[in-house]
Motif scaffolding. Structure first.
Motif, PDB file in Angstrom:
ATOM      1  N   LEU A 487      52.726  86.864 109.543  1.00 11.07           N
ATOM      2  CA  LEU A 487      50.936  86.312 109.908  1.00 11.07           C
ATOM      3  C   LEU A 487      49.661  88.438 110.307  1.00 11.07           C
ATOM      4  O   LEU A 487      48.756  88.409 109.613  1.00 11.07           O
ATOM      5  CB  LEU A 487      51.107  85.371 110.609  1.00 11.07           C
ATOM      6  N   LYS A 488      50.734  88.376 111.102  1.00  9.30           N
ATOM      7  CA  LYS A 488      49.668  89.591 111.484  1.00  9.30           C
ATOM      8  C   LYS A 488      49.182  90.920 110.609  1.00  9.30           C
ATOM      9  O   LYS A 488      48.273  91.309 110.439  1.00  9.30           O
ATOM     10  CB  LYS A 488      50.842  90.387 112.892  1.00  9.30           C
ATOM     11  N   ASP A 489      50.953  90.465 109.548  1.00 11.20           N
ATOM     12  CA  ASP A 489      49.992  91.526 109.022  1.00 11.20           C
ATOM     13  C   ASP A 489      49.879  91.264 107.582  1.00 11.20           C
ATOM     14  O   ASP A 489      48.731  92.084 106.624  1.00 11.20           O
ATOM     15  CB  ASP A 489      51.796  92.173 108.377  1.00 11.20           C
ATOM     16  N   VAL A 490      49.520  89.388 107.632  1.00  7.28           N
ATOM     17  CA  VAL A 490      48.243  89.596 106.028  1.00  7.28           C
ATOM     18  C   VAL A 490      47.062  89.522 106.847  1.00  7.28           C
ATOM     19  O   VAL A 490      45.989  89.714 106.027  1.00  7.28           O
ATOM     20  CB  VAL A 490      48.365  87.609 106.644  1.00  7.28           C
ATOM     21  N   LEU A 491      46.789  89.197 108.068  1.00 12.67           N
ATOM     22  CA  LEU A 491      45.667  89.903 108.858  1.00 12.67           C
ATOM     23  C   LEU A 491      45.293  91.290 108.826  1.00 12.67           C
ATOM     24  O   LEU A 491      44.184  91.414 108.124  1.00 12.67           O
ATOM     25  CB  LEU A 491      45.275  89.589 110.881  1.00 12.67           C
ATOM     26  N   ALA A 492      46.000  92.273 108.971  1.00 14.91           N
ATOM     27  CA  ALA A 492      45.345  93.747 109.063  1.00 14.91           C
ATOM     28  C   ALA A 492      45.377  94.322 107.449  1.00 14.91           C
ATOM     29  O   ALA A 492      44.861  94.746 106.946  1.00 14.91           O
ATOM     30  CB  ALA A 492      47.114  94.625 109.805  1.00 14.91           C
ATOM     31  N   ARG A 493      45.914  93.559 106.238  1.00 21.07           N
ATOM     32  CA  ARG A 493      45.540  93.435 105.056  1.00 21.07           C
ATOM     33  C   ARG A 493      44.444  93.017 104.286  1.00 21.07           C
ATOM     34  O   ARG A 493      43.984  93.805 103.723  1.00 21.07           O
ATOM     35  CB  ARG A 493      47.360  93.622 103.791  1.00 21.07           C
ATOM     36  N   ALA A 494      43.719  91.729 105.208  1.00 20.24           N
ATOM     37  CA  ALA A 494      42.979  91.617 104.669  1.00 20.24           C
ATOM     38  C   ALA A 494      41.988  92.229 104.938  1.00 20.24           C
ATOM     39  O   ALA A 494      40.877  91.935 104.791  1.00 20.24           O
ATOM     40  CB  ALA A 494      42.706  90.513 105.162  1.00 20.24           C
ATOM     41  N   MET A 495      42.574  93.238 106.640  1.00 20.35           N
ATOM     42  CA  MET A 495      41.245  93.519 106.931  1.00 20.35           C
ATOM     43  C   MET A 495      40.870  95.191 105.740  1.00 20.35           C
ATOM     44  O   MET A 495      39.903  96.091 106.366  1.00 20.35           O
ATOM     45  CB  MET A 495      41.012  94.706 108.249  1.00 20.35           C
ATOM     46  N   GLY A 496      41.994  95.234 104.847  1.00 22.26           N
ATOM     47  CA  GLY A 496      42.665  96.503 105.005  1.00 22.26           C
ATOM     48  C   GLY A 496      40.897  97.311 103.403  1.00 22.26           C
ATOM     49  O   GLY A 496      40.637  98.412 103.350  1.00 22.26           O
ATOM     50  N   GLY A 497      40.488  96.062 102.934  1.00 29.13           N
ATOM     51  CA  GLY A 497      39.644  96.450 102.360  1.00 29.13           C
ATOM     52  C   GLY A 497      37.809  96.525 102.967  1.00 29.13           C
ATOM     53  O   GLY A 497      37.362  98.181 102.435  1.00 29.13           O
ATOM     54  N   ARG A 498      37.383  96.619 104.100  1.00 25.92           N
ATOM     55  CA  ARG A 498      36.718  96.742 104.479  1.00 25.92           C
ATOM     56  C   ARG A 498      37.057  98.247 105.705  1.00 25.92           C
ATOM     57  O   ARG A 498      36.045  98.778 105.429  1.00 25.92           O
ATOM     58  CB  ARG A 498      35.944  95.482 105.847  1.00 25.92           C
ATOM     59  N   MET A 499      38.172  98.062 105.973  1.00 23.33           N
ATOM     60  CA  MET A 499      38.537  99.558 106.922  1.00 23.33           C
ATOM     61  C   MET A 499      38.867 100.839 105.440  1.00 23.33           C
ATOM     62  O   MET A 499      37.280 101.256 105.576  1.00 23.33           O
ATOM     63  CB  MET A 499      39.349  99.371 107.283  1.00 23.33           C
ATOM     64  N   ALA A 500      38.958 100.166 104.427  1.00 23.65           N
ATOM     65  CA  ALA A 500      39.148 101.937 103.961  1.00 23.65           C
ATOM     66  C   ALA A 500      36.814 102.094 103.184  1.00 23.65           C
ATOM     67  O   ALA A 500      37.516 102.779 103.065  1.00 23.65           O
ATOM     68  CB  ALA A 500      38.993 101.506 102.400  1.00 23.65           C
ATOM     69  N   GLU A 501      36.209 100.960 102.584  1.00 23.16           N
ATOM     70  CA  GLU A 501      34.983 100.960 102.762  1.00 23.16           C
ATOM     71  C   GLU A 501      34.889 101.873 103.616  1.00 23.16           C
ATOM     72  O   GLU A 501      33.603 102.890 103.948  1.00 23.16           O
ATOM     73  CB  GLU A 501      34.049  99.871 102.982  1.00 23.16           C
ATOM     74  N   LYS A 502      34.901 101.317 105.400  1.00 23.41           N
ATOM     75  CA  LYS A 502      34.105 102.647 106.647  1.00 23.41           C
ATOM     76  C   LYS A 502      34.787 103.460 106.126  1.00 23.41           C
ATOM     77  O   LYS A 502      34.055 104.448 106.136  1.00 23.41           O
ATOM     78  CB  LYS A 502      35.034 101.353 107.787  1.00 23.41           C
ATOM     79  N   ILE A 503      36.193 103.892 106.272  1.00 23.97           N
ATOM     80  CA  ILE A 503      36.736 105.521 106.737  1.00 23.97           C
ATOM     81  C   ILE A 503      35.987 106.302 105.115  1.00 23.97           C
ATOM     82  O   ILE A 503      35.589 107.280 105.369  1.00 23.97           O
ATOM     83  CB  ILE A 503      38.237 105.715 106.192  1.00 23.97           C
ATOM     84  N   ILE A 504      35.499 105.837 104.436  1.00 20.66           N
ATOM     85  CA  ILE A 504      35.387 106.580 102.751  1.00 20.66           C
ATOM     86  C   ILE A 504      33.989 106.392 103.306  1.00 20.66           C
ATOM     87  O   ILE A 504      33.696 107.957 102.821  1.00 20.66           O
ATOM     88  CB  ILE A 504      35.770 106.553 101.288  1.00 20.66           C
ATOM     89  N   PHE A 505      33.276 105.555 103.597  1.00 15.92           N
ATOM     90  CA  PHE A 505      31.444 105.701 103.059  1.00 15.92           C
ATOM     91  C   PHE A 505      30.615 105.961 104.382  1.00 15.92           C
ATOM     92  O   PHE A 505      29.412 105.350 104.374  1.00 15.92           O
ATOM     93  CB  PHE A 505      31.588 104.724 102.546  1.00 15.92           C
ATOM     94  N   GLY A 506      31.455 105.212 105.204  1.00 12.70           N
ATOM     95  CA  GLY A 506      31.116 105.659 106.702  1.00 12.70           C
ATOM     96  C   GLY A 506      30.681 104.390 106.992  1.00 12.70           C
ATOM     97  O   GLY A 506      30.442 103.098 106.266  1.00 12.70           O
ATOM     98  N   ASP A 507      30.494 104.097 108.632  1.00 14.48           N
ATOM     99  CA  ASP A 507      29.721 102.733 108.737  1.00 14.48           C
ATOM    100  C   ASP A 507      28.560 102.072 108.119  1.00 14.48           C
ATOM    101  O   ASP A 507      29.246 100.815 108.265  1.00 14.48           O
ATOM    102  CB  ASP A 507      29.433 102.773 110.376  1.00 14.48           C
ATOM    103  N   ASP A 508      27.868 102.955 107.551  1.00 14.00           N
ATOM    104  CA  ASP A 508      26.519 102.419 106.959  1.00 14.00           C
ATOM    105  C   ASP A 508      26.893 102.401 105.722  1.00 14.00           C
ATOM    106  O   ASP A 508      26.003 101.995 104.840  1.00 14.00           O
ATOM    107  CB  ASP A 508      25.182 103.347 107.068  1.00 14.00           C
ATOM    108  N   GLY A 509      28.177 102.476 105.208  1.00 14.29           N
ATOM    109  CA  GLY A 509      28.575 101.837 103.959  1.00 14.29           C
ATOM    110  C   GLY A 509      29.216 101.017 103.577  1.00 14.29           C
ATOM    111  O   GLY A 509      29.670 100.851 102.516  1.00 14.29           O
TER     112      GLY A 509
END
Ligand code: ADP
Ligand code: MG
Ligand code: ZN
Length: 626
Positions: A487-509
């Motif tokens: 279940l914790k891995d389900v939570l993490a992979r669901a956050m994976g989308g937003r975190m990728a956006e943050k890493i690549i495009f920055g907090d404002d991206g």
């Protein structure tokens, strides 16, 4: 389904006093009828042929339709000129998921003009309201008065109480247990009922109490209605069926008299089955809704009175179905009433295969069509979903001009039913495509790297339904339990989308594309803490939030302080999963880039392609849980 990370009336003659009164009564009914006609029908619905929604959908897909007017539950369909099709009407059946899906797809494909009309646009005009309302109220008032009169004369009022119950006899195709795949336990339980109905004497001779009420409980679409009809088919007895929701549309006192009539008919034809579908519509907890529905209460009481009046020789078995046993009035479940419970459950993998085989029987399929694979990836689907996929596959094949149904048609049908139709026509800017590619790649990389996540099955940036892209994870086996790491891995992979956006495009991206992911995370985290005892500080403690109290409110069985603790636990889970997703993506950013690039180029990547690209990824020790 795999978990996509982006889902989106008796014939007694009435002898009312004088003939004058009779005449007045009928005149009123005629006036009422005319008023109703004037307000609820327009010429569009006249001279229209009634069609199945499936047919309408097929016409729509063939681009034979000009316009569909949606009025309440009714569709009024105008064909294109030159198609020599008649005007058509169709009813949307609110219980069928096909309809919603299929319907949504016409809208999305934009082949047909869709107009939504209020069931009565007349209400817009104040003058008109008065014009209709005043006489209607007078008429209804008089009507109710007459009904009361008639009732007090111990008479059923002029056929209005006549049951609309349908009798399924020999004219309709007989349904037996063979038509119901899976659910062996339920069938076993019901075999006994079939035997009671077939050989009541055998049981009577031994002084056995024959069951009166059988309650079928289970999720929507699991085949409860089908199962009830199969019992009648197996026993070869008449089947009288009525749906709880039909009672809701009735005048005061009519529900109860329909029940009376229904039971009388069934008793005359005994042995027989009465089936009350969606019984929760009349039998919801009497207190739970703050005194709503005196009418429902009368209907329910009448059902109980009738059942209590059965003796061992009555030979009528009352079956009822519900998706909400918890909502039912307890009086209904007492001994001598619906005291037999049969659970109808979601199908397991082998049952799903059987259901698919049943519904593909008689449809032309390619030799290499792999129903097994489809059964494997439809964990969590109901029988109705699967029937729906089979139908959608046939429609897809027809639309594509195929002679037989191919694996590609199956896949398209499955994804259509799970999420919605592809929207290839949706215009995405380059920037949006890039963000979507990174977002989906983020889900995939996190899901691939974390050890307790299901494998990535497919990633796509083709918009479908309301989503920009989808990452599918495929559970390898049906399992009833999931452990905390999964279940914790389900939570993490669901956050994976937003975190990728943050890493690549920055907090404002960061974008709104992650909103359904975030919702999913907060729902799952709350469930883990309150229902599964998986909070850190509150391990093994559960917090009941679903019990409805006497006043119909959700009772909180804990203090404000506990409430804060729960919030903190949810926050901890959310923060931990965000952190793990970010760690995994930072360490594997090279693979994130490669996967996103591959998605931009190919749009859809299958399981193997994803695995090849992500071969060299590593799990950072700090993201490890065990
Ligand atoms: P429910 O009453 O539980 O909501 P239904 O009996 O109305 O479900 O099921 C809807 C349709 O789904 C059925 O008419 C049938 O086509 C299909 N279906 C559901 N469950 C099964 C099953 N176990 N085997 C075969 N078909 C099924
Ligand atoms: Mg049903
Ligand atoms: Zn997402």
């Amino acid at each position: 389904m795999p978990q996509p990370n982006h889902p989106k009336q008796p014939e007694k003659k009435n002898r009312v006093g004088s003939a004058m009164r009779m005449a007045a009564f009928w005149i009123l009914i005629v006036i009422l009828g005319l008023t109703a006609l004037a307000s609820f029908s327009t010429p569009a619905a006249d001279a229209a042929e009634e069609k199945d929604l499936t047919e309408i959908l097929a016409f729509a897909r063939d681009e034979k339709l000009e316009e569909i007017i949606v009025r309440g539950n009714e569709l009024i369909v105008t064909p294109r000129e030159g198609t020599d099709l008649p005007r058509m009407i169709s009813m949307k059946d609110p219980s069928s998921s096909l309809n919603e899906q299929g319907f949504a797809s016409i809208i999305e494909d934009g082949q047909v003009r869709i107009r939504i009309e209020e069931p009565s646009s007349i209400w817009d005009n104040v003058f008109d309201i008065a014009l209709i309302l005043v006489p209607t109220i007078l008429i209804i008032g008089f009507f109710v008065y007459m009904m009361r009169q008639a009732q007090s004369m111990n008479n059923q009022s002029m056929g209005f109480g006549k049951s609309k119950a349908r009798l399924y006899g020999n004219d309709k195709k007989k349904i037996t247990f063979k038509d119901v795949a899976g659910n062996e336990a339920a069938k076993q339980d019901l075999t006994e009922i079939v035997d009671f109905l077939k050989k009541p004497k055998k049981y009577e001779a031994l002084g056995a109490k024959i069951p009166r009420g059988v309650l079928l409980a289970g999720d929507p679409g699991t085949g409860k209605t089908l199962m009830a009809r199969a019992v009648a088919g197996e026993a070869g007895v008449p089947f009288f069926s009525i749906s709880g929701s039909e009672f809701a549309e009735m005048f005061v006192g009519v529900g109860a008299s329909r029940v009376r009539d229904l039971f009388n008919k069934a008793k005359k034809n005994s042995p027989s089955i009465i089936f009350i579908d969606e019984i929760d519509a009349v039998a919801h907890k009497r207190d739970a809704r703050g005194g709503s529905g005196r009418e429902d209460e009368q209907t329910l009481n009448q059902i109980l009175v009738e059942m209590d009046g059965f003796d061992n020789e009555t030979g009528v078995i009352v079956m009822a179905a519900t998706n909400r046993v918890d909502m039912l009035d307890k009086a209904l479940l007492r001994p001598g009433r619906f005291d037999r419970h049969v659970n109808v459950v979601l199908p397991e993998r082998k049952d799903r295969l059987e259901i698919l085989q049943l519904h593909f029987k008689g449809k032309p399929v390619d030799e290499n069509v792999d129903l097994k694979a489809l059964a494997a990836k439809t964990a969590g689907s109901s029988g109705a979903d699967l029937a729906n996929i089979a139908n959608e596959a046939a429609i897809t094949a027809a639309r594509e001009g195929h002679k037989t149904i191919s694996n590609a048609d199956l896949t398209e049908a499955f994804e259509r039913v799970a999420i919605g139709p592809e929207r290839k026509s949706k215009v995405m800017t380059d920037e949006e495509r890039k963000i979507t590619a990174y977002h989906e790649a983020g889900h995939a990389v996190v899901g691939h790297v974390l050890p307790d996540s299901d494998p990535v099955h497919k990633v796509t940036i083709i918009p479908r339904g309301h989503t920009g892209g989808v990452t599918w994870f495929l559970p390898e086996e049906d399992r009833s339990y999931k452990n905390i790491y999964e279940l914790k891995d389900v939570l993490a992979r669901a956050m994976g989308g937003r975190m990728a956006e943050k890493i690549i495009f920055g907090d404002d991206g960061i974008t709104t594309g992650a909103s359904s992911d975030l919702k999913h995370v907060s729902q799952l985290a709350r469930e883990m803490v309150t229902e599964e005892g998986m909070g850190g500080r509150t391990r093994n403690q559960v917090f009941n939030t679903s019990e409805v109290n006497f006043f119909g409110d959700r009772a909180k069985a804990y203090s404000e302080k506990t409430s804060e603790v729960i919030d903190t636990e949810i926050e901890t889970l959310t923060r931990e999963s965000t952190k793990r997703a970010e760690l995994v993506l930072k360490v594997n950013q090279k693979y994130l880039d490669e996967l996103a690039a591959a998605l931009l180029e190919k749009e859809t990547l299958e399981e193997k392609e994803v695995r090849d690209i992500l071969k060299g990824t590593t799990l950072p020790p700090t993201a490890k849980l065990h």
